[in-house]
Design an enzyme around this catalytic site. Structure first.
Site, PDB file in Angstrom:
ATOM      1  N   ASN A   6      -0.047   7.057  -4.569  1.00 47.71           N
ATOM      2  CA  ASN A   6       0.346   8.467  -4.558  1.00 47.71           C
ATOM      3  C   ASN A   6       1.802   8.551  -5.008  1.00 47.71           C
ATOM      4  OD1 ASN A   6       0.924  11.122  -3.993  1.00 47.71           O
ATOM      5  ND2 ASN A   6       0.853  10.889  -1.764  1.00 47.71           N
ATOM      6  N   LYS A   8       3.586  11.199  -5.352  1.00 44.09           N
ATOM      7  CA  LYS A   8       4.297  12.344  -4.745  1.00 44.09           C
ATOM      8  C   LYS A   8       5.161  13.018  -5.828  1.00 44.09           C
ATOM      9  CE  LYS A   8       4.363   9.746  -0.458  1.00 44.09           C
ATOM     10  NZ  LYS A   8       4.799   9.702   0.917  1.00 44.09           N
ATOM     11  N   HIS A  90      -3.090  15.848   2.386  1.00 43.03           N
ATOM     12  CA  HIS A  90      -2.000  14.900   2.638  1.00 43.03           C
ATOM     13  C   HIS A  90      -1.045  15.486   3.679  1.00 43.03           C
ATOM     14  CE1 HIS A  90       1.536  12.397   2.044  1.00 43.03           C
ATOM     15  NE2 HIS A  90       0.706  11.501   1.569  1.00 43.03           N
ATOM     16  N   GLU A  92       2.071  15.538   3.947  1.00 42.80           N
ATOM     17  CA  GLU A  92       3.230  16.287   3.456  1.00 42.80           C
ATOM     18  C   GLU A  92       2.847  17.714   3.105  1.00 42.80           C
ATOM     19  OE1 GLU A  92       4.476  13.342   0.626  1.00 42.80           O
ATOM     20  OE2 GLU A  92       5.136  12.081   2.274  1.00 42.80           O
ATOM     21  N   GLU A 159      -3.874   8.249   7.720  1.00 46.01           N
ATOM     22  CA  GLU A 159      -2.454   8.043   7.467  1.00 46.01           C
ATOM     23  C   GLU A 159      -1.626   8.652   8.603  1.00 46.01           C
ATOM     24  OE1 GLU A 159      -1.610   7.562   3.047  1.00 46.01           O
ATOM     25  OE2 GLU A 159      -1.702   9.700   3.395  1.00 46.01           O
ATOM     26  N   GLY A 165       6.185   6.972   4.686  1.00 46.73           N
ATOM     27  CA  GLY A 165       7.526   7.036   4.081  1.00 46.73           C
ATOM     28  C   GLY A 165       8.636   6.674   5.046  1.00 46.73           C
ATOM     29  N   SER A 195       3.370   3.248   4.859  1.00 46.80           N
ATOM     30  CA  SER A 195       4.289   2.126   4.630  1.00 46.80           C
ATOM     31  C   SER A 195       3.581   0.810   4.326  1.00 46.80           C
ATOM     32  CB  SER A 195       5.256   1.988   5.810  1.00 46.80           C
ATOM     33  OG  SER A 195       6.014   3.173   5.950  1.00 46.80           O
TER      34      SER A 195
HETATM   35  C1  PEP Z   1       1.388   8.361   1.263  1.00 43.01           C
HETATM   36  O1  PEP Z   1       2.102   9.139   0.676  1.00 43.01           O
HETATM   37  O2  PEP Z   1       0.168   8.596   1.307  1.00 43.01           O
HETATM   38  C2  PEP Z   1       1.972   7.187   1.894  1.00 43.01           C
HETATM   39  C3  PEP Z   1       1.193   6.410   2.605  1.00 43.01           C
HETATM   40  O3  PEP Z   1       3.303   6.954   1.695  1.00 43.01           O
HETATM   41  P1  PEP Z   1       4.143   5.624   2.078  1.00 43.01           P
HETATM   42  O4  PEP Z   1       3.376   4.446   1.554  1.00 43.01           O
HETATM   43  O5  PEP Z   1       5.454   5.789   1.423  1.00 43.01           O
HETATM   44  O6  PEP Z   1       4.239   5.578   3.566  1.00 43.01           O
END
Ligand code: PEP
Length: 235
Positions: A6, A8, A90, A92, A159, A165, A195
């Site tokens: 992703n 973003k 997601h 975010e 997630e 992040g 992460s």
């Molecule tokens: C994501 O945006 O779905 C995500 C898991 O981000 P990160 O790997 O940076 O935690």
């Protein structure tokens, strides 16, 4: 396994093109059998000619064909590139853009009706995780309301918000205990996201109920992303 990136709000049209060329060469030369998904920003979408196990998808779209929805893209803009994969729910979008469960379900229904492959994200905030696994499952279930879990092109990404992040990864035990519970009602592939990086990819992919990973930060560097695909190939 499913290995997804992703972007973003990262990468430009030019750098996405370079990224996908590098990824494509790696997948073809290594003969990787992983299902690789990449979600670039909307400005970098295009019709890319890639290995058949690489699919490009959209990070978000409004559930309409076209119309007056300033700042959004709809089906017409996605269809132009022949893309058939979308990320919905997601964290975010839920927590920063205040997207409600009702809107997530509306998007889900719309793109399901169009036959899209849907990566549908769920995950609890830190304070819920601190209450224990029952609270975690109850919270995640609220994010499944209105979602047809029997849809054959569904992929669910678990997630935890506190791990996205932040550099904080859920422990293998936390991930597996959650995936086991989710598995009771979800037969679709289950991904973990939060992460993930080359150093922890293997231990996460080894979990019995984990069918892949959704990666943000660590995947923005194409060499890192290829390394994670290579780790999956080596298992
Ligand atoms: C994501 O945006 O779905 C995500 C898991 O981000 P990160 O790997 O940076 O935690």
């Amino acid at each position: 396994m499913i290995i997804a990136s992703n972007f973003k709000t990262n990468h430009t049209r030019a750098s996405t093109k370079h990224y996908l060329q590098t990824l494509d060469t790696f997948v073809k030369e290594s003969g990787s059998k992983q299902e690789v998904l990449v979600f670039p920003p909307a400005t970098a979408l295009d019709s890319f000619e890639l290995a058949e196990n690489i699919r490009v998808g959209v990070q978000n779209a409004y559930p309409v064909e076209k119309g007056s929805f300033t700042g959004e893209i709809g089906l017409e803009q996605i269809d132009e590139f022949g893309l058939k994969t979308i990320l919905i729910g997601h964290s975010e979008r839920r927590h920063i853009m205040n997207e409600t469960q009702e809107l997530c379900a509306k998007k889900y229904d719309f793109f399901k009706a169009q036959g899209f492959e849907i990566v549908y994200c769920i995950g609890e905030p830190k304070e819920v995780r601190e209450e224990g696994i029952d609270a975690v499952i109850a919270y995640n279930e609220t994010q499944l309301e209105g979602i047809d879990l029997l849809y054959d092109k569904l992929i669910v990404a678990y997630e935890p918000v506190w791990a996205i992040g932040t550099g904080l990864t859920a422990s293998p035990e936390q991930i597996e205990e959650t995936l086991v519970k989710l598995r009771e009602k979800i037969k679709a592939p289950l991904l973990y996201g939060g992460s993930v990086k080359p150093a922890n990819t293997k231990e996460i992919l080894q979990l019995p109920n984990c069918d892949g990973v959704l990666i943000g930060t660590a995947s923005w560097d194409v060499e890192n992303f290829c390394e994670m695909i290579e780790i999956a190939d080596s298992m």
